[in-house]
Motif scaffolding. Structure first.
Motif, PDB file in Angstrom:
ATOM      1  N   GLU A 125       0.839  -1.194   0.000  1.00 35.05           N
ATOM      2  CA  GLU A 125       0.000   0.000   0.000  1.00 35.05           C
ATOM      3  C   GLU A 125       0.876   1.248   0.000  1.00 35.05           C
ATOM      4  O   GLU A 125       1.858   1.329   0.748  1.00 35.05           O
ATOM      5  CB  GLU A 125      -0.904   0.018   1.226  1.00 35.05           C
ATOM      6  N   VAL A 126       0.537   2.217  -0.826  1.00 35.88           N
ATOM      7  CA  VAL A 126       1.218   3.502  -0.857  1.00 35.88           C
ATOM      8  C   VAL A 126       0.266   4.542  -0.274  1.00 35.88           C
ATOM      9  O   VAL A 126      -0.802   4.795  -0.827  1.00 35.88           O
ATOM     10  CB  VAL A 126       1.638   3.897  -2.286  1.00 35.88           C
ATOM     11  N   LYS A 127       0.658   5.109   0.851  1.00 35.69           N
ATOM     12  CA  LYS A 127      -0.227   6.027   1.559  1.00 35.69           C
ATOM     13  C   LYS A 127       0.022   7.474   1.134  1.00 35.69           C
ATOM     14  O   LYS A 127       1.153   7.845   0.816  1.00 35.69           O
ATOM     15  CB  LYS A 127      -0.032   5.879   3.064  1.00 35.69           C
ATOM     16  N   PRO A 128      -1.003   8.302   1.147  1.00 34.51           N
ATOM     17  CA  PRO A 128      -0.810   9.719   0.800  1.00 34.51           C
ATOM     18  C   PRO A 128      -0.031  10.445   1.886  1.00 34.51           C
ATOM     19  O   PRO A 128      -0.058  10.073   3.055  1.00 34.51           O
ATOM     20  CB  PRO A 128      -2.241  10.258   0.703  1.00 34.51           C
ATOM     21  N   LEU A 129       0.667  11.509   1.476  1.00 34.91           N
ATOM     22  CA  LEU A 129       1.389  12.349   2.434  1.00 34.91           C
ATOM     23  C   LEU A 129       0.394  13.315   3.054  1.00 34.91           C
ATOM     24  O   LEU A 129      -0.120  14.212   2.385  1.00 34.91           O
ATOM     25  CB  LEU A 129       2.509  13.112   1.725  1.00 34.91           C
ATOM     26  N   MET A 130       0.136  13.156   4.335  1.00 32.70           N
ATOM     27  CA  MET A 130      -0.843  13.987   5.025  1.00 32.70           C
ATOM     28  C   MET A 130      -0.191  15.065   5.885  1.00 32.70           C
ATOM     29  O   MET A 130      -0.873  15.920   6.426  1.00 32.70           O
ATOM     30  CB  MET A 130      -1.752  13.108   5.887  1.00 32.70           C
ATOM     31  N   GLU A 131       1.140  14.994   6.034  1.00 38.48           N
ATOM     32  CA  GLU A 131       1.857  15.983   6.824  1.00 38.48           C
ATOM     33  C   GLU A 131       3.050  16.477   6.025  1.00 38.48           C
ATOM     34  O   GLU A 131       3.578  15.781   5.149  1.00 38.48           O
ATOM     35  CB  GLU A 131       2.334  15.377   8.149  1.00 38.48           C
ATOM     36  N   ALA A 132       3.496  17.683   6.345  1.00 40.74           N
ATOM     37  CA  ALA A 132       4.672  18.230   5.678  1.00 40.74           C
ATOM     38  C   ALA A 132       5.876  17.340   5.968  1.00 40.74           C
ATOM     39  O   ALA A 132       6.092  16.944   7.115  1.00 40.74           O
ATOM     40  CB  ALA A 132       4.931  19.650   6.157  1.00 40.74           C
ATOM     41  N   PRO A 133       6.685  17.022   4.958  1.00 47.31           N
ATOM     42  CA  PRO A 133       7.825  16.130   5.188  1.00 47.31           C
ATOM     43  C   PRO A 133       8.951  16.777   5.985  1.00 47.31           C
ATOM     44  O   PRO A 133       9.766  16.078   6.570  1.00 47.31           O
ATOM     45  CB  PRO A 133       8.290  15.774   3.778  1.00 47.31           C
ATOM     46  N   GLY A 134       9.007  18.122   5.989  1.00 45.15           N
ATOM     47  CA  GLY A 134      10.059  18.811   6.719  1.00 45.15           C
ATOM     48  C   GLY A 134       9.512  19.571   7.915  1.00 45.15           C
ATOM     49  O   GLY A 134       8.420  20.139   7.857  1.00 45.15           O
ATOM     50  N   ARG A 135      10.260  19.580   9.012  1.00 41.89           N
ATOM     51  CA  ARG A 135       9.799  20.297  10.202  1.00 41.89           C
ATOM     52  C   ARG A 135      10.980  20.606  11.109  1.00 41.89           C
ATOM     53  O   ARG A 135      12.048  19.997  11.005  1.00 41.89           O
ATOM     54  CB  ARG A 135       8.771  19.473  10.974  1.00 41.89           C
ATOM     55  N   ARG A 136      10.760  21.575  12.006  1.00 39.72           N
ATOM     56  CA  ARG A 136      11.683  21.845  13.098  1.00 39.72           C
ATOM     57  C   ARG A 136      10.988  21.499  14.408  1.00 39.72           C
ATOM     58  O   ARG A 136       9.764  21.459  14.472  1.00 39.72           O
ATOM     59  CB  ARG A 136      12.122  23.310  13.085  1.00 39.72           C
ATOM     60  N   TYR A 137      11.786  21.241  15.424  1.00 41.95           N
ATOM     61  CA  TYR A 137      11.209  20.948  16.728  1.00 41.95           C
ATOM     62  C   TYR A 137      10.447  22.160  17.261  1.00 41.95           C
ATOM     63  O   TYR A 137      10.917  23.299  17.178  1.00 41.95           O
ATOM     64  CB  TYR A 137      12.303  20.599  17.739  1.00 41.95           C
ATOM     65  N   THR A 138       9.283  21.904  17.822  1.00 44.83           N
ATOM     66  CA  THR A 138       8.548  22.954  18.527  1.00 44.83           C
ATOM     67  C   THR A 138       9.043  23.036  19.968  1.00 44.83           C
ATOM     68  O   THR A 138       9.738  22.133  20.462  1.00 44.83           O
ATOM     69  CB  THR A 138       7.048  22.663  18.532  1.00 44.83           C
ATOM     70  N   HIS A 139       8.642  24.096  20.663  1.00 44.68           N
ATOM     71  CA  HIS A 139       8.999  24.253  22.073  1.00 44.68           C
ATOM     72  C   HIS A 139       8.478  23.076  22.888  1.00 44.68           C
ATOM     73  O   HIS A 139       9.178  22.532  23.750  1.00 44.68           O
ATOM     74  CB  HIS A 139       8.438  25.567  22.618  1.00 44.68           C
ATOM     75  N   ASP A 140       7.253  22.666  22.622  1.00 44.71           N
ATOM     76  CA  ASP A 140       6.668  21.561  23.386  1.00 44.71           C
ATOM     77  C   ASP A 140       7.401  20.250  23.115  1.00 44.71           C
ATOM     78  O   ASP A 140       7.583  19.432  24.034  1.00 44.71           O
ATOM     79  CB  ASP A 140       5.184  21.413  23.045  1.00 44.71           C
ATOM     80  N   GLU A 141       7.797  20.028  21.867  1.00 38.40           N
ATOM     81  CA  GLU A 141       8.518  18.798  21.550  1.00 38.40           C
ATOM     82  C   GLU A 141       9.878  18.765  22.249  1.00 38.40           C
ATOM     83  O   GLU A 141      10.286  17.729  22.783  1.00 38.40           O
ATOM     84  CB  GLU A 141       8.701  18.683  20.038  1.00 38.40           C
ATOM     85  N   LEU A 142      10.572  19.886  22.252  1.00 40.64           N
ATOM     86  CA  LEU A 142      11.857  19.934  22.948  1.00 40.64           C
ATOM     87  C   LEU A 142      11.675  19.718  24.448  1.00 40.64           C
ATOM     88  O   LEU A 142      12.457  19.008  25.089  1.00 40.64           O
ATOM     89  CB  LEU A 142      12.553  21.268  22.677  1.00 40.64           C
ATOM     90  N   HIS A 143      10.631  20.330  25.008  1.00 39.66           N
ATOM     91  CA  HIS A 143      10.362  20.115  26.434  1.00 39.66           C
ATOM     92  C   HIS A 143      10.095  18.637  26.703  1.00 39.66           C
ATOM     93  O   HIS A 143      10.536  18.091  27.723  1.00 39.66           O
ATOM     94  CB  HIS A 143       9.169  20.954  26.876  1.00 39.66           C
ATOM     95  N   GLY A 144       9.393  17.996  25.784  1.00 37.01           N
ATOM     96  CA  GLY A 144       9.102  16.580  25.964  1.00 37.01           C
ATOM     97  C   GLY A 144      10.350  15.717  26.005  1.00 37.01           C
ATOM     98  O   GLY A 144      10.372  14.681  26.681  1.00 37.01           O
ATOM     99  N   LEU A 145      11.405  16.135  25.299  1.00 35.29           N
ATOM    100  CA  LEU A 145      12.638  15.362  25.303  1.00 35.29           C
ATOM    101  C   LEU A 145      13.329  15.383  26.656  1.00 35.29           C
ATOM    102  O   LEU A 145      14.178  14.521  26.940  1.00 35.29           O
ATOM    103  CB  LEU A 145      13.602  15.892  24.237  1.00 35.29           C
TER     104      LEU A 145
END
Length: 543
Positions: free
Chosen positions: A167-187
Motif C-alpha cells: 500500500e502507498v499512503k498519501p502524504l498527510m503531513e509536511a515532510p520537513g519540520r523543526r522541533y517545537t517548544h513543546d517537543e523539545l520540552h518533551g525530550l
C-alpha cells in the motif's frame, strides 16, 4: 546514519528539568565568552562550510566505503586540513573491510506494453548485467522454501519481481519540520524504556533478534541459490515504504545471504530498486496477464586491490595538556544513490569547518582537539569501533588502554543537516550543568535542550560502550527521516547553510571548552564487557 542491528539502552530519567538545577551547579562551569565571540565571528562571517560540503557531495560524493569516490574525497580533506596548518593529518587504516564497489551505468526501462524509463538504482555490492539485457518480467513472491517448487522451471532468463505490491499512503503531513517548544520540552521528560532517535528497544534483543536475523539470512541464501540455479536475468524490488512514500528511492547494500563484500564469495545476480509507483504499475499489469518487458543495462565494478578501510584524522595540538584529547567527529561514508549530503557529508563539512574556525581564531586549547571522520559507519559503525578498540578499550573484555583515562570527550553529528537544539546526554547526569553553561551563549540560536535519554545508530555509541563520554547533538529533523535518509534525494540542495554554519560554531565552542577544563568530562560507571552478537555473514552494530 546507520539503522540496523542496534541495542538501545533504556532511558535514564532526568531528575529535574534544567531550570530546576541548583544555581550553584549552573554557575560553577566557566564559559570563555571572549572565545565564544571570536568563534562566532569567524564562523558566521567567513564560513567555508558549504564550500566543504559541495566538494564532498557534488564533486566526490557518493562516498561508499572502500569505493574510489570515498578515497578521492578523503584525499581532498587531507589536502584542505593540511593547508590550514593542522597537525597529524592522515588516513588511519583499519580493517579489513572487504572489497570496494562502484556503479558507472544504470539504464533501466520498460519497453512493453508501454515505453517508460524507470527510476532505478542497483544495490551496492551486486554485479551488473552483461551489457544491455532485454527480458520479460515475472512476479514471483518467494517468501518460504515451499515456494521454490511453485516457481521451478518458470524463471529462466526473466527479471524477477520478488515482492508483492504494498500500500502507498498519501502524504498527510509536511515532510520537513523543526522541533517545537513543546517537543523539545518533551525530550527532557522522564520516559522509561525509550531512547532518542531509535525509539523503544525491541523485545528480546539481542538474543531473539539475532536469532531471527540469522533465520532470515539463511532463507535469503537458499532463495538466491534457487534463483541463480533457475538462471534469472536479475531482481527488481520496490523502494521500501519507511520514508513516507515521498517520491524518493531508498537503496542500500545487498542483504546478507544475497551477496557479499568478500571477494572469495561468488557473485550473485543484478539487483535493482525502483520507485514504488513504477513497481506497482508493473505488478498490476502482470496481474492482468499482460506481458511486461524490461531493458536493463547496469555496469558495476568491484575493487579488490585494497580491502583495508580508513578514518580521516587531523589535530589542533594542545598546550599544557596536549597528551589529553577532545574528539569531534562524523561519519564520512554514505550510500550511493544521492551524494551523501545530509547523511553525512554536511556533518563532515561541519567538523572540517569547526577545525578551521579554531585554527583561524588563534585560540590555544590546553588539550589536543582531534577531528575524526569515520568510514564504514553505514555497515555497522565499523570505523569508530575499530578506532576505539585500537586506542582506548576492547568492549568485548573491557580491557582499558592508557589513553582511555586521557580521552576528555567525543562530540558527534549524524542526524541529518538540521540545526543543533541541544544534546542527548546518554544517561550521564553529571554533564548536565556543564553543558547547560556551554549552551547559554547559543540560547538565541535555539540551543536550549538537554535530554538524559540515550540515542543510537551512530558513532558516539562506540565511545559510550567503553565508558568514554560520547555525545550526539539533538538536531531539528527537517526532511531527514521523511525524505533524504539513504535515498536519491540526499543531495547538497537538502542542506540548509545557516544550520550548518550554526552547528560548526557550536562544535568549535564545545570542543574548545572541553579542551580548557581542568578535568576531563565526568563519566558514567565503566560498563561491563558487552560482546556484540556474532551472526555469520552479518555485520552487527550499535552498543
Amino acid at each position: 546514519m546507520f539503522r540496523g542491528l542496534t541495542r538501545r539502552w533504556p532511558a535514564i530519567a532526568l531528575t529535574a528539568a534544567l531550570a530546576t538545577l541548583p544555581l550553584a551547579a549552573q554557575v560553577q562551569e566557566k564559559v570563555d565568552y571572549d572565545a565564544v565571540m571570536r568563534i562566532k565571528e569567524e564562523g558566521f562571517q567567513r564560513s567555508r562550510v558549504m564550500e566543504y560540503a559541495s566538494w564532498l557531495t557534488d564533486v566526490h560524493g557518493p562516498r561508499l566505503t572502500n569505493s574510489p569516490q570515498v578515497k578521492a574525497a578523503a584525499d581532498y580533506v587531507v589536502k584542505e586540513m593540511t593547508a590550514l596548518g593542522l597537525a597529524n593529518v592522515k588516513l588511519e587504516p583499519w580493517g579489513p573491510f572487504g572489497r570496494g564497489w562502484s556503479n558507472e551505468v544504470t539504464d533501466v526501462r520498460v519497453v512493453a506494453p508501454y515505453a517508460a524509463p524507470l527510476l532505478a538504482f542497483p544495490k551496492a555490492w551486486t554485479p551488473g548485467t552483461p551489457g544491455l539485457v532485454r527480458a520479460d518480467a515475472v512476479l514471483a513472491t518467494i517468501e518460504t522454501e515451499a515456494d521454490f517448487e511453485k516457481y521451478k522451471g518458470q524463471l529462466s532468463g526473466k527479471f524477477v519481481l520478488l515482492q508483492p505490491m504494498r500500500e502507498v499512503k498519501p502524504l498527510m503531513e509536511a515532510p520537513g519540520r523543526r522541533y517545537t517548544h513543546d517537543e523539545l520540552h518533551g525530550l527532557t521528560q522522564e520516559t522509561p524504556g525509550r531512547g532518542g532517535m531509535g525509539g523503544p528497544p525491541r523485545a528480546g534483543q539481542p538474543g531473539n533478534f539475532a536469532a531471527e536475523m540469522q533465520r532470515q539470512m539463511e532463507f535469503r541464501k537458499k532463495r538466491m541459490a534457487f534463483l541463480m540455479a533457475e538462471g534469472i536475468a536479475g531482481i527488481i524490488e520496490p523502494s521500501p515504504g519507511d520514508r513516507g512514500d515521498s517520491g524518493s528511492v531508498r537503496v542500500q547494500g545487498v542483504a546478507p545471504g544475497e551477496g557479499s563484500r568478500d571477494p572469495k564469495d561468488p557473485t550473485t545476480v543484478p539487483q535493482v530498486v525502483v520507485a514504488v509507483e513504477q513497481y506497482g504499475r508493473m505488478v498490476r499489469t502482470l496481474q492482468k496477464k499482460l506481458p511486461v518487458t524490461v531493458e536493463m543495462n547496469v555496469k558495476n565494478t568491484f575493487h579488490d586491490d585494497d580491502q583495508m578501510s580508513f578514518n580521516v584524522i587531523a589535530e589542533l595540538p594542545g598546550t599544557d595538556k596536549a597528551d589529553e584529547v577532545v574528539i569531534v567527529g562524523a561519519h564520512f561514508d554514505s550510500w550511493h544513490t544521492g551524494t551523501g549530503a545530509t547523511d553525512n557529508g554536511g556533518s563532515s563539512a561541519v567538523m572540517m569547518e569547526a577545525m578551521r574556525i579554531l585554527k583561524a581564531t588563534g585560540l590555544k586549547p590546553r588539550r589536543t582537539i582531534r577531528m575524526a571522520l569515520w568510514n564504514g559507519e553505514e555497515q555497522g559503525l565499523l570505523g569508530s569501533r575499530a578506532y576505539v578498540k585500537e586506542h582506548y578499550a576492547d568492549r568485548d573484555t573491557m580491557t582499558l588502554k592508557p589513553a582511555h583515562a586521557k580521552m576528555a570527550a567525543y562530540f558527534n553529528m549524524d542526524n541529518g543537516g538540521g540545526a543543533f537544539r541541544g544534546v542527548w546526554l546518554q544517561g550521564n547526569e553529571a554533564v548536565a550543568p556543564i553543558f547547560a553553561a556551554w549552551m547559554e551563549p547559543f540560547h538565541s540560536l535555539g540551543m536550549t535542550t538537554l535530554s538524559i535519554r540515550p540515542t543510537g545508530g551512530t558513532d558516539h555509541q562506540a565511545f559510550d560502550a567503553v565508558g568514554l563520554p560520547g555525545f550526539q547533538f539533538i538536531q531539528d529533523p527537517l526532511e531527514y527521516m521523511s525524505r533524504t535518509h539513504h535515498t536519491n534525494l540526499d543531495t547538497y540542495e537538502r542542506l540548509v547553510p545557516a544550520d550548518l554554519m550554526q552547528n560548526a560554531v557550536i562544535v568549535a565552542s564545545f570542543a574548545y571548552h572541553a579542551a580548557m577544563r581542568d578535568q576531563v568530562l565526568p563519566r558514567k560507571p565503566l560498563p561491563k564487557p558487552s560482546p556484540m552478537p556474532r551472526i555469520p555473514g552479518v555485520t552487527t552494530a550499535g552498543n
